[in-house]
Write a protein that holds these residues in place. Sequence first.
Motif, PDB file in Angstrom:
ATOM      1  N   TYR A  72       0.834  -1.212   0.000  1.00 48.98           N
ATOM      2  CA  TYR A  72       0.000   0.000   0.000  1.00 48.98           C
ATOM      3  C   TYR A  72       0.868   1.261   0.000  1.00 48.98           C
ATOM      4  O   TYR A  72       0.593   2.234  -0.725  1.00 48.98           O
ATOM      5  N   ALA A  73       1.901   1.257   0.836  1.00 52.76           N
ATOM      6  CA  ALA A  73       2.773   2.432   0.928  1.00 52.76           C
ATOM      7  C   ALA A  73       3.447   2.721  -0.406  1.00 52.76           C
ATOM      8  O   ALA A  73       3.494   3.870  -0.861  1.00 52.76           O
ATOM      9  N   THR A  74       3.943   1.668  -1.060  1.00 51.58           N
ATOM     10  CA  THR A  74       4.596   1.849  -2.357  1.00 51.58           C
ATOM     11  C   THR A  74       3.615   2.428  -3.373  1.00 51.58           C
ATOM     12  O   THR A  74       3.942   3.365  -4.104  1.00 51.58           O
ATOM     13  N   SER A  75       2.395   1.878  -3.418  1.00 53.22           N
ATOM     14  CA  SER A  75       1.386   2.351  -4.373  1.00 53.22           C
ATOM     15  C   SER A  75       1.072   3.824  -4.155  1.00 53.22           C
ATOM     16  O   SER A  75       1.020   4.619  -5.101  1.00 53.22           O
ATOM     17  N   SER A  76       0.854   4.198  -2.902  1.00 50.40           N
ATOM     18  CA  SER A  76       0.506   5.581  -2.592  1.00 50.40           C
ATOM     19  C   SER A  76       1.635   6.530  -2.977  1.00 50.40           C
ATOM     20  O   SER A  76       1.398   7.621  -3.529  1.00 50.40           O
ATOM     21  N   LEU A  77       2.873   6.134  -2.724  1.00 47.73           N
ATOM     22  CA  LEU A  77       4.013   6.995  -3.028  1.00 47.73           C
ATOM     23  C   LEU A  77       4.257   7.121  -4.529  1.00 47.73           C
ATOM     24  O   LEU A  77       4.623   8.196  -5.025  1.00 47.73           O
ATOM     25  N   ILE A  78       4.033   6.037  -5.279  1.00 52.36           N
ATOM     26  CA  ILE A  78       4.178   6.096  -6.737  1.00 52.36           C
ATOM     27  C   ILE A  78       3.187   7.097  -7.325  1.00 52.36           C
ATOM     28  O   ILE A  78       3.543   7.971  -8.124  1.00 52.36           O
ATOM     29  N   ILE A  79       1.916   6.968  -6.921  1.00 52.32           N
ATOM     30  CA  ILE A  79       0.888   7.857  -7.464  1.00 52.32           C
ATOM     31  C   ILE A  79       1.080   9.282  -6.937  1.00 52.32           C
ATOM     32  O   ILE A  79       0.850  10.253  -7.658  1.00 52.32           O
TER      33      ILE A  79
ATOM     34  N   VAL B 252       6.040   5.481 -16.953  1.00 51.57           N
ATOM     35  CA  VAL B 252       6.381   4.711 -15.754  1.00 51.57           C
ATOM     36  C   VAL B 252       5.639   5.146 -14.492  1.00 51.57           C
ATOM     37  O   VAL B 252       5.850   4.555 -13.433  1.00 51.57           O
ATOM     38  N   GLY B 253       4.768   6.147 -14.559  1.00 55.63           N
ATOM     39  CA  GLY B 253       4.068   6.596 -13.355  1.00 55.63           C
ATOM     40  C   GLY B 253       2.818   5.778 -13.085  1.00 55.63           C
ATOM     41  O   GLY B 253       2.859   4.678 -12.506  1.00 55.63           O
ATOM     42  N   VAL B 254       1.688   6.290 -13.532  1.00 53.72           N
ATOM     43  CA  VAL B 254       0.404   5.598 -13.340  1.00 53.72           C
ATOM     44  C   VAL B 254       0.400   4.185 -13.918  1.00 53.72           C
ATOM     45  O   VAL B 254      -0.222   3.285 -13.356  1.00 53.72           O
ATOM     46  N   PRO B 255       1.095   3.913 -15.054  1.00 51.06           N
ATOM     47  CA  PRO B 255       1.081   2.551 -15.603  1.00 51.06           C
ATOM     48  C   PRO B 255       1.689   1.468 -14.715  1.00 51.06           C
ATOM     49  O   PRO B 255       1.607   0.286 -15.065  1.00 51.06           O
ATOM     50  N   MET B 256       2.292   1.836 -13.586  1.00 54.97           N
ATOM     51  CA  MET B 256       2.745   0.789 -12.663  1.00 54.97           C
ATOM     52  C   MET B 256       1.568   0.164 -11.909  1.00 54.97           C
ATOM     53  O   MET B 256       1.753  -0.776 -11.126  1.00 54.97           O
ATOM     54  N   ASN B 257       0.345   0.672 -12.142  1.00 51.04           N
ATOM     55  CA  ASN B 257      -0.847   0.150 -11.469  1.00 51.04           C
ATOM     56  C   ASN B 257      -1.001  -1.365 -11.562  1.00 51.04           C
ATOM     57  O   ASN B 257      -1.314  -2.011 -10.551  1.00 51.04           O
ATOM     58  N   PRO B 258      -0.851  -1.999 -12.746  1.00 51.75           N
ATOM     59  CA  PRO B 258      -1.005  -3.467 -12.789  1.00 51.75           C
ATOM     60  C   PRO B 258      -0.031  -4.192 -11.871  1.00 51.75           C
ATOM     61  O   PRO B 258      -0.408  -5.173 -11.208  1.00 51.75           O
ATOM     62  N   ALA B 259       1.220  -3.737 -11.829  1.00 52.35           N
ATOM     63  CA  ALA B 259       2.197  -4.358 -10.931  1.00 52.35           C
ATOM     64  C   ALA B 259       1.823  -4.107  -9.481  1.00 52.35           C
ATOM     65  O   ALA B 259       1.976  -4.990  -8.615  1.00 52.35           O
ATOM     66  N   MET B 260       1.316  -2.909  -9.185  1.00 48.72           N
ATOM     67  CA  MET B 260       0.876  -2.592  -7.836  1.00 48.72           C
ATOM     68  C   MET B 260      -0.283  -3.500  -7.428  1.00 48.72           C
ATOM     69  O   MET B 260      -0.300  -4.049  -6.309  1.00 48.72           O
ATOM     70  N   ALA B 261      -1.257  -3.670  -8.320  1.00 55.76           N
ATOM     71  CA  ALA B 261      -2.416  -4.525  -8.019  1.00 55.76           C
ATOM     72  C   ALA B 261      -1.987  -5.974  -7.845  1.00 55.76           C
ATOM     73  O   ALA B 261      -2.476  -6.685  -6.950  1.00 55.76           O
TER      74      ALA B 261
ATOM     75  N   ASN C 117      -8.893  -4.804  -2.170  1.00 51.60           N
ATOM     76  CA  ASN C 117      -8.720  -4.025  -3.404  1.00 51.60           C
ATOM     77  C   ASN C 117      -9.331  -2.632  -3.297  1.00 51.60           C
ATOM     78  O   ASN C 117      -8.811  -1.666  -3.866  1.00 51.60           O
ATOM     79  N   THR C 118     -10.443  -2.512  -2.580  1.00 53.99           N
ATOM     80  CA  THR C 118     -11.058  -1.192  -2.416  1.00 53.99           C
ATOM     81  C   THR C 118     -10.180  -0.285  -1.568  1.00 53.99           C
ATOM     82  O   THR C 118     -10.011   0.905  -1.877  1.00 53.99           O
ATOM     83  N   VAL C 119      -9.617  -0.836  -0.501  1.00 52.76           N
ATOM     84  CA  VAL C 119      -8.700  -0.039   0.325  1.00 52.76           C
ATOM     85  C   VAL C 119      -7.478   0.360  -0.505  1.00 52.76           C
ATOM     86  O   VAL C 119      -6.953   1.471  -0.355  1.00 52.76           O
ATOM     87  N   HIS C 120      -7.048  -0.533  -1.396  1.00 54.51           N
ATOM     88  CA  HIS C 120      -5.935  -0.179  -2.292  1.00 54.51           C
ATOM     89  C   HIS C 120      -6.309   1.023  -3.161  1.00 54.51           C
ATOM     90  O   HIS C 120      -5.509   1.940  -3.351  1.00 54.51           O
ATOM     91  N   THR C 121      -7.541   1.031  -3.677  1.00 58.22           N
ATOM     92  CA  THR C 121      -8.018   2.179  -4.454  1.00 58.22           C
ATOM     93  C   THR C 121      -8.011   3.443  -3.599  1.00 58.22           C
ATOM     94  O   THR C 121      -7.614   4.526  -4.059  1.00 58.22           O
ATOM     95  N   SER C 122      -8.434   3.317  -2.343  1.00 60.58           N
ATOM     96  CA  SER C 122      -8.447   4.469  -1.439  1.00 60.58           C
ATOM     97  C   SER C 122      -7.027   4.969  -1.176  1.00 60.58           C
ATOM     98  O   SER C 122      -6.779   6.184  -1.135  1.00 60.58           O
ATOM     99  N   VAL C 123      -6.101   4.038  -1.018  1.00 57.94           N
ATOM    100  CA  VAL C 123      -4.704   4.400  -0.781  1.00 57.94           C
ATOM    101  C   VAL C 123      -4.137   5.149  -1.989  1.00 57.94           C
ATOM    102  O   VAL C 123      -3.417   6.148  -1.853  1.00 57.94           O
ATOM    103  N   ILE C 124      -4.463   4.659  -3.199  1.00 58.42           N
ATOM    104  CA  ILE C 124      -4.007   5.321  -4.420  1.00 58.42           C
ATOM    105  C   ILE C 124      -4.595   6.718  -4.518  1.00 58.42           C
ATOM    106  O   ILE C 124      -3.903   7.691  -4.851  1.00 58.42           O
ATOM    107  N   THR C 125      -5.894   6.843  -4.216  1.00 54.74           N
ATOM    108  CA  THR C 125      -6.548   8.150  -4.267  1.00 54.74           C
ATOM    109  C   THR C 125      -5.942   9.097  -3.247  1.00 54.74           C
ATOM    110  O   THR C 125      -5.776  10.296  -3.509  1.00 54.74           O
TER     111      THR C 125
ATOM    112  N   GLY D 100      -2.881   9.052  -2.372  1.00 55.18           N
ATOM    113  CA  GLY D 100      -1.642   9.478  -2.994  1.00 55.18           C
ATOM    114  C   GLY D 100      -1.857  10.630  -3.959  1.00 55.18           C
ATOM    115  O   GLY D 100      -1.060  11.579  -4.003  1.00 55.18           O
ATOM    116  N   VAL D 101      -2.951  10.563  -4.739  1.00 51.04           N
ATOM    117  CA  VAL D 101      -3.295  11.662  -5.652  1.00 51.04           C
ATOM    118  C   VAL D 101      -3.494  12.953  -4.861  1.00 51.04           C
ATOM    119  O   VAL D 101      -2.958  14.017  -5.220  1.00 51.04           O
TER     120      VAL D 101
END
Length: 402
Positions: free
Chosen positions: A205-212, A301-310, A324-332, A334-335
């Motif tokens: 989750y932390a990696t996903s949020s920081l990438i986005i 290489v930014g947002v397209p890392m989503n499949p690897a994150m998922a 998966n929903t919490v993952h979406t919340s974590v990504i949001t 990050g935005v």
Amino acid sequence: MPFAIYVLGLTIFSMTTSEFMVAGMIDSLSKEFGVSVSAVGYLISGYAGAMVIGGPVLTVGLLNIPKKKALLALVTFFLIGQSLGALAWSYESMMVARIITGVASSAGFGVSLSICAGLVGPESRGRAASIVIGGLMVATVIGLPAATLIEQAFGWRTSFWVVVVLVLLSGIATQWLIPASPKPEPISLRGELAAFNNRSLWAAYATSSLIIGATFAAFSYFSPILTEVTGFAPTMVPFLLSLYGMATVIGNIITGRLADRYAMKILAGGLLLLTAGLITFALGAHNNVITIIAVIVIGIVGVPMNPAMATRVMRSAGTGPLVNTVHTSVITFGVMAGSMIGGLTISGGYGLVSPLWVGSLFGVLGLLSLLPYVREISQNESKSTKHRKYLNEDNKVVCSKT
């Protein structure tokens, strides 16, 4: 890929277009409701906040409902919110509409990823997720510009109604083409929450949020940077943003193909390239060529890392909709964090390039968030080496006895 995967991608495309479309009609909504431009900006924040908080709460309420029925219920809920937005008679009613659609979109994202994971084998989940998430990419390239053009030609309410039709079509396609989900075994909230007692999941989750966060710290301020720092004419900005959008689509195709086998390598390599691209952009923002190259790199290489994150999240804690929903919340989140901190640095007088440095910092932190994985791999390799050593010693003993 089963055709149903593309139906899920259409659903995400429709919902994400609704999320982004307000950005293209700020002036019209400001005049319609008699509010400031910044107040209209809060309609975007309200949507994102609803995704972060409301999505997981709604998902909990749908845990014991078959996933297909849950998705259809969310599509219906979204249609109500989007229709309310099209009919909005005041700023307050529009804000309510945005909150409804934000909640439904977040939960819909999580349930869609959970369904897509069940439609394919474990070896194809990354590719399937890339198609579903691809709806988000296409929404930035096609959905947002199309909604803006419709708004300019026919008014903002027409744009809202077009999205209503798209979501309705995706709901009908879901009913016809997505196979019925078996009724799940009764799930207790405590049991579902047990999946979160997992360090690997929170690291993911932390990696996903920081990438986005790194990506959107920069992307949110592309327009003023391109015109006021680099010196491009305002008429060039749509072209450059389309170039960025095309780069995200290409990047998503590439990572979708590779995510199942190389998820962690994609995240590590992608973060290195993203951080390098942001630093290069910050140092060379006055140069047209460097800026264009940096925009393309950030797009790929930014947002397209989503499949690897998922893929990483599902490997860490399974394919449950709440995870998966919490993952979406974590990504949001990050935005929101990237955009907000980038804006604060500009307001603080650090210049228009400062969000690029914020993004670079997020990228470095993202690389640091991968250290637990690196440590785990090192420990496993160490154990494997010791195991082989013991086997060799046993073999020597056996040979001597023989």
